[in-house]
Design an enzyme around this catalytic site. Structure first.
Site, PDB file in Angstrom:
ATOM      1  N   GLU A  83      31.028 -83.955  30.718  1.00  0.00           N
ATOM      2  CA  GLU A  83      29.846 -83.981  31.589  1.00  0.00           C
ATOM      3  C   GLU A  83      30.150 -84.536  32.958  1.00  0.00           C
ATOM      4  O   GLU A  83      31.118 -85.273  33.139  1.00  0.00           O
ATOM      5  CB  GLU A  83      28.758 -84.888  30.975  1.00  0.00           C
ATOM      6  N   CYS A  96      29.548 -87.788  40.061  1.00  0.00           N
ATOM      7  CA  CYS A  96      30.103 -88.722  39.079  1.00  0.00           C
ATOM      8  C   CYS A  96      30.894 -87.889  38.082  1.00  0.00           C
ATOM      9  O   CYS A  96      30.329 -87.048  37.388  1.00  0.00           O
ATOM     10  CB  CYS A  96      28.954 -89.463  38.395  1.00  0.00           C
ATOM     11  N   CYS A 103      35.486 -91.282  24.796  1.00  0.00           N
ATOM     12  CA  CYS A 103      36.258 -92.421  25.304  1.00  0.00           C
ATOM     13  C   CYS A 103      36.760 -93.251  24.134  1.00  0.00           C
ATOM     14  O   CYS A 103      36.014 -93.507  23.194  1.00  0.00           O
ATOM     15  CB  CYS A 103      35.392 -93.285  26.217  1.00  0.00           C
ATOM     16  N   CYS A 107      33.038 -99.350  23.927  1.00  0.00           N
ATOM     17  CA  CYS A 107      32.122-100.429  24.320  1.00  0.00           C
ATOM     18  C   CYS A 107      30.783-100.227  23.598  1.00  0.00           C
ATOM     19  O   CYS A 107      30.277 -99.105  23.525  1.00  0.00           O
ATOM     20  CB  CYS A 107      31.922-100.430  25.827  1.00  0.00           C
ATOM     21  N   CYS A 110      27.664 -98.476  25.348  1.00  0.00           N
ATOM     22  CA  CYS A 110      27.906 -97.195  26.028  1.00  0.00           C
ATOM     23  C   CYS A 110      27.844 -96.016  25.057  1.00  0.00           C
ATOM     24  O   CYS A 110      28.554 -96.008  24.036  1.00  0.00           O
ATOM     25  CB  CYS A 110      29.279 -97.254  26.697  1.00  0.00           C
ATOM     26  N   GLY A 153      34.801 -91.466  29.777  1.00  0.00           N
ATOM     27  CA  GLY A 153      36.217 -91.791  29.688  1.00  0.00           C
ATOM     28  C   GLY A 153      36.665 -92.952  30.537  1.00  0.00           C
ATOM     29  O   GLY A 153      35.967 -93.398  31.438  1.00  0.00           O
ATOM     30  N   GLU A 154      37.867 -93.436  30.221  1.00  0.00           N
ATOM     31  CA  GLU A 154      38.464 -94.570  30.931  1.00  0.00           C
ATOM     32  C   GLU A 154      39.597 -94.018  31.811  1.00  0.00           C
ATOM     33  O   GLU A 154      40.669 -93.679  31.312  1.00  0.00           O
ATOM     34  CB  GLU A 154      38.968 -95.589  29.901  1.00  0.00           C
ATOM     35  N   SER A 185      36.243 -96.440  38.397  1.00  0.00           N
ATOM     36  CA  SER A 185      35.661 -97.538  37.617  1.00  0.00           C
ATOM     37  C   SER A 185      36.450 -97.706  36.325  1.00  0.00           C
ATOM     38  O   SER A 185      36.712 -96.740  35.611  1.00  0.00           O
ATOM     39  CB  SER A 185      34.199 -97.209  37.310  1.00  0.00           C
ATOM     40  N   SER A 208      34.556-103.069  35.431  1.00  0.00           N
ATOM     41  CA  SER A 208      33.431-103.288  34.513  1.00  0.00           C
ATOM     42  C   SER A 208      33.664-104.586  33.756  1.00  0.00           C
ATOM     43  O   SER A 208      34.248-104.589  32.676  1.00  0.00           O
ATOM     44  CB  SER A 208      33.321-102.111  33.544  1.00  0.00           C
ATOM     45  N   LEU A 209      33.208-105.673  34.312  1.00  0.00           N
ATOM     46  CA  LEU A 209      33.481-106.984  33.706  1.00  0.00           C
ATOM     47  C   LEU A 209      32.471-107.292  32.590  1.00  0.00           C
ATOM     48  O   LEU A 209      32.837-107.572  31.475  1.00  0.00           O
ATOM     49  CB  LEU A 209      33.471-108.075  34.789  1.00  0.00           C
ATOM     50  N   HIS A 210      31.201-107.258  32.921  1.00  0.00           N
ATOM     51  CA  HIS A 210      30.102-107.415  31.953  1.00  0.00           C
ATOM     52  C   HIS A 210      30.004-108.773  31.259  1.00  0.00           C
ATOM     53  O   HIS A 210      29.038-109.002  30.521  1.00  0.00           O
ATOM     54  CB  HIS A 210      30.112-106.316  30.882  1.00  0.00           C
ATOM     55  N   ASN A 284      20.906 -98.862  30.480  1.00  0.00           N
ATOM     56  CA  ASN A 284      20.249 -97.575  30.251  1.00  0.00           C
ATOM     57  C   ASN A 284      20.249 -97.286  28.763  1.00  0.00           C
ATOM     58  O   ASN A 284      21.315 -97.163  28.151  1.00  0.00           O
ATOM     59  CB  ASN A 284      20.981 -96.466  31.018  1.00  0.00           C
ATOM     60  N   CYS A 327      24.250 -94.025  33.970  1.00  0.00           N
ATOM     61  CA  CYS A 327      25.437 -94.750  33.500  1.00  0.00           C
ATOM     62  C   CYS A 327      25.345 -95.023  32.014  1.00  0.00           C
ATOM     63  O   CYS A 327      24.360 -95.583  31.548  1.00  0.00           O
ATOM     64  CB  CYS A 327      25.536 -96.129  34.154  1.00  0.00           C
TER      65      CYS A 327
END
Ligand code: SAH
Ligand code: SF4
Length: 349
Positions: A83, A96, A103, A107, A110, A153-154, A185, A208-210, A284, A327
């Site tokens: 996507e 994007c 992925c 996480c 996600c 994906g990463e 990212s 992406s620390l979070h 989200n 996201c």
């Protein structure tokens, strides 16, 4: 047939002048078929069409959101799907992009992570997302000036292909983008960050620390078991020293997990001297998510604490929530109500 988008402009078939013509058709005119390249001799067009393909998709579906963004679902030549999201703003057009099908990072917050890993995308498949979106939007591919690698994906776990695609995005005879308008990212893979610093392409890095503490981070990001916050920040410091590009820290606020005032204070302490910027992302939601977002008041309070401690902070209210394009919502789900626009069927096969 071979994917022509795997080639840098100077590697395209033909002599110097022909290479430039083909590059112009691909990246400035957005041609998706060699037959359109009318200033090439007919014999050459036919020969090119026998050897090379332009599109990497058998089907492109578009799901427009009420807010103007459009989610695109691509069926790849092997039947797997990925996507991308188109986000028009008054003064810029952003896409994007995905770097993988699914992925492997997993996480918990996600939707892509919940899908698991399909496969890496090739450089051609990454670029083809931009060309297909431009085509559907009636734009020249070069009118898309901003790219964020924040889809499925990463990217640092598929860095070879991602770098190859970025080189064509930056190439003056390719998409001629400015590196400052490309953001990669990552969930935080230190060796990938060092490699990106060595490449020194000038692209922006978003981390992406979070969570500022390993204990919380491990609860929501499985790769945190292998890469502690300190190691990731060391790599980010190196990236900043080497490239002089300010790094953005992404932080999705999850209720009761990473939204405590002490975590805001710890985060502010960690980022001292890094010239960093924090992007708070409201969670989200997606079906089956095991976590909840922090309510709006909590988001504003977290932002306020960071700002008071001198950390530049913004809140990114995501777009495309109604069609699952925001996201962390990318999970190959077809949103309801269904607005189905089949496109480019069998293009370039
Ligand atoms: N794999 C990369 C890039 C894709 S994810 C990465 O993790 O950075 C893009 C951004 O969306 C990341 O910051 C990610 O943490 C965030 N995100 C994932 N799921 C989310 C969700 N449900 N709500 C809000 N942000 C989310
Ligand atoms: Fe992968 Fe990024 Fe989603 Fe984590 S947040 S599962 S790294 S796409």
């Amino acid at each position: 047939m071979r994917p022509i988008l795997e080639l840098l402009p100077e590697e395209l078939p033909g002599e110097g002048y022909r290479k430039a013509q083909i590059a112009h058709w691909l990246y400035a005119r957005g041609a998706l078929d060699f037959a359109e390249m009318t200033d090439l001799p007919k014999g050459l067009r036919e020969a090119l069409g026998k050897e090379w393909r332009i599109s990497e998709f058998t089907l492109v579906e578009a799901y427009p959101s009420r807010d103007g963004s459009v989610k695109y679902l691509f069926t790849l030549l092997d039947g797997q799907r990925t996507e991308a999201v188109y986000m028009p703003y008054p003064n810029r057009k952003t896409v994007c992009l995905s770097s993988m099908v699914g992925c492997p990072a997993g996480c918990t917050f996600c939707a892509t992570g919940a899908l698991g890993f399909g496969r890496n995308l090739t450089a051609a498949e990454i670029l083809a997302q931009i060309l297909a979106i431009a085509h559907h939007q009636g734009l020249s591919p070069r009118e898309i000036r901003n790219v964020v690698l924040m889809g499925m994906g990463e990217p640092l776990l598929n860095l070879g292909n991602v770098l190859k695609a970025i080189r064509t995005m930056l190439h003056p005879k390719g998409l001629a983008m400015s590196p400052r308008r490309i953001t990669l990212s990552t969930v935080g893979i230190p060796k990938g960050i060092y490699r990106l610093a060595e490449e020194d392409l000038g692209v922006r890095l978003a981390l992406s620390l979070h969570a500022p503490d390993d204990e919380t981070r491990k609860k929501i990001i499985p790769t945190a078991e292998r890469y502690p916050v300190a190691e990731i920040l060391e790599a980010v410091r190196h990236y900043y020293a080497r490239t002089k590009r300010r790094v953005t820290f992404e932080y999705t606020l999850l209720k009761g997990l990473n939204d405590h005032p002490w975590q805001a204070r710890l985060l502010a302490g960690l980022l001292k001297g890094l010239s960093a910027h924090v992007n708070l992302i409201p969670f989200n939601p997606w079906e089956g998510a095991p976590v909840e977002g922090t309510p709006k008041a909590g988001i504003l309070a977290f932002a306020e604490t960071l700002r008071r401690l001198g950390v530049p902070t913004s809140i990114r209210w995501s777009r495309g929530r109604d069609v699952g394009a925001a996201c962390g919502q990318l999970a190959l789900k077809t949103p309801a109500p269904l607005t189905f626009t089949p496109l480019l069927e069998d293009a370039g096969r």
